[in-house]
Motif scaffolding. Structure first.
Motif, PDB file in Angstrom:
ATOM      1  N   PRO A   1       0.812  -1.227   0.000  1.00 57.83           N
ATOM      2  CA  PRO A   1       0.000   0.000   0.000  1.00 57.83           C
ATOM      3  C   PRO A   1       0.843   1.275   0.000  1.00 57.83           C
ATOM      4  O   PRO A   1       0.486   2.257  -0.660  1.00 57.83           O
ATOM      5  N   GLU A   2       1.962   1.260   0.730  1.00 54.54           N
ATOM      6  CA  GLU A   2       2.845   2.428   0.727  1.00 54.54           C
ATOM      7  C   GLU A   2       3.385   2.687  -0.677  1.00 54.54           C
ATOM      8  O   GLU A   2       3.457   3.839  -1.114  1.00 54.54           O
TER       9      GLU A   2
ATOM     10  N   GLN B   1       0.547   4.119  -2.862  1.00 51.76           N
ATOM     11  CA  GLN B   1       0.294   5.518  -2.496  1.00 51.76           C
ATOM     12  C   GLN B   1       1.447   6.408  -2.936  1.00 51.76           C
ATOM     13  O   GLN B   1       1.227   7.539  -3.405  1.00 51.76           O
TER      14      GLN B   1
ATOM     15  N   TRP C   1       1.117   7.164  -6.564  1.00 49.67           N
ATOM     16  CA  TRP C   1       0.103   8.200  -6.782  1.00 49.67           C
ATOM     17  C   TRP C   1       0.658   9.581  -6.450  1.00 49.67           C
ATOM     18  O   TRP C   1       0.331  10.564  -7.124  1.00 49.67           O
ATOM     19  N   ASP C   2       1.480   9.660  -5.403  1.00 44.54           N
ATOM     20  CA  ASP C   2       2.108  10.941  -5.059  1.00 44.54           C
ATOM     21  C   ASP C   2       2.989  11.430  -6.200  1.00 44.54           C
ATOM     22  O   ASP C   2       2.995  12.620  -6.530  1.00 44.54           O
TER      23      ASP C   2
ATOM     24  N   ASP D   1       6.948  13.455  -1.097  1.00 42.79           N
ATOM     25  CA  ASP D   1       5.610  12.999  -0.707  1.00 42.79           C
ATOM     26  C   ASP D   1       5.543  11.477  -0.682  1.00 42.79           C
ATOM     27  O   ASP D   1       4.965  10.890   0.240  1.00 42.79           O
ATOM     28  N   ALA D   2       6.127  10.839  -1.685  1.00 47.34           N
ATOM     29  CA  ALA D   2       6.127   9.375  -1.735  1.00 47.34           C
ATOM     30  C   ALA D   2       6.924   8.793  -0.564  1.00 47.34           C
ATOM     31  O   ALA D   2       6.483   7.829   0.074  1.00 47.34           O
TER      32      ALA D   2
ATOM     33  N   ARG E   1       5.401   8.183   2.882  1.00 49.62           N
ATOM     34  CA  ARG E   1       4.512   7.017   3.047  1.00 49.62           C
ATOM     35  C   ARG E   1       5.203   5.871   3.783  1.00 49.62           C
ATOM     36  O   ARG E   1       4.546   5.008   4.327  1.00 49.62           O
TER      37      ARG E   1
ATOM     38  N   GLY F   1       6.915   3.636  -0.156  1.00 48.95           N
ATOM     39  CA  GLY F   1       6.880   4.890  -0.901  1.00 48.95           C
ATOM     40  C   GLY F   1       8.257   5.283  -1.410  1.00 48.95           C
ATOM     41  O   GLY F   1       8.398   5.759  -2.537  1.00 48.95           O
TER      42      GLY F   1
END
Length: 130
Positions: A26-27, A30, A33-34, A61-62, A65, A69
Motif C-alpha cells: 500500500p505504501e 500511495q 500516486w504521489d 511525498d512518496a 509514506r 513509498g
C-alpha cells in the motif's frame, strides 16, 4: 522493456523481504500516486524553472509514506531518467534534457526521497497552490 520489468520485480522482492507485505505494497501504491500527482501539478503549473521542485516534491511525498513509498519513488524516478537517456540514444538526438539536466533531476529526486524539504528547489513566483 523486459529488462525494466525484471529489475522492477527483483527490486520489489528485495524491498519487501525486509518489510511486511501488508504495509509495503500500500505504501508503494500511495507513493506512486504521489509521484503522479506531482507530475500532473508540474504539467498544470507549466512554470519555467519549477521542474526540480516537482521532482523533489513528488519524491518527498512518496517517501513520507514509508519504505514502500521510497521504493516507488526510486524506481519511478530512475526508470524515467533512464528511459529518457535510452530514447536519446536510439533516436541519435537529444530530448532537450541533456546529461547535466538528468543529473540535476536525479539530485532533486534523491533530495526528496531522502526526506529533505522540497522547497529548497522551489522557484520564486511559483503559485502557492503548488
Amino acid at each position: 522493456m523486459k529488462l525494466y520489468t525484471v529489475l522492477t520485480i527483483c527490486s520489489l522482492v528485495l524491498g519487501v523481504s525486509s518489510q511486511n507485505w501488508f504495509t509495503f505494497i500500500p505504501e508503494a501504491v500511495q507513493g506512486a500516486w504521489d509521484m503522479l500527482r506531482a507530475y500532473r501539478d508540474m504539467r498544470e503549473a507549466n512554470y519555467i524553472g519549477a521542474d526540480k521542485y516537482f521532482h523533489a516534491r513528488g519524491n518527498y511525498d512518496a517517501a513520507q509514506r514509508g519504505p514502500g513509498g521510497v521504493w516507488a519513488a526510486e524506481v519511478i524516478s530512475n526508470m524515467r531518467e533512464d528511459s529518457q537517456r535510452f530514447t536519446d540514444l536510439i533516436k541519435h538526438e537529444d530530448s532537450g534534457h541533456g546529461l547535466e539536466d538528468s543529473r540535476a533531476d536525479q539530485e532533486a529526486n534523491e533530495w526528496g526521497w531522502s526526506g529533505k524539504d522540497p522547497n529548497h528547489f522551489r522557484p520564486a513566483g511559483l503559485p502557492d497552490k503548488y
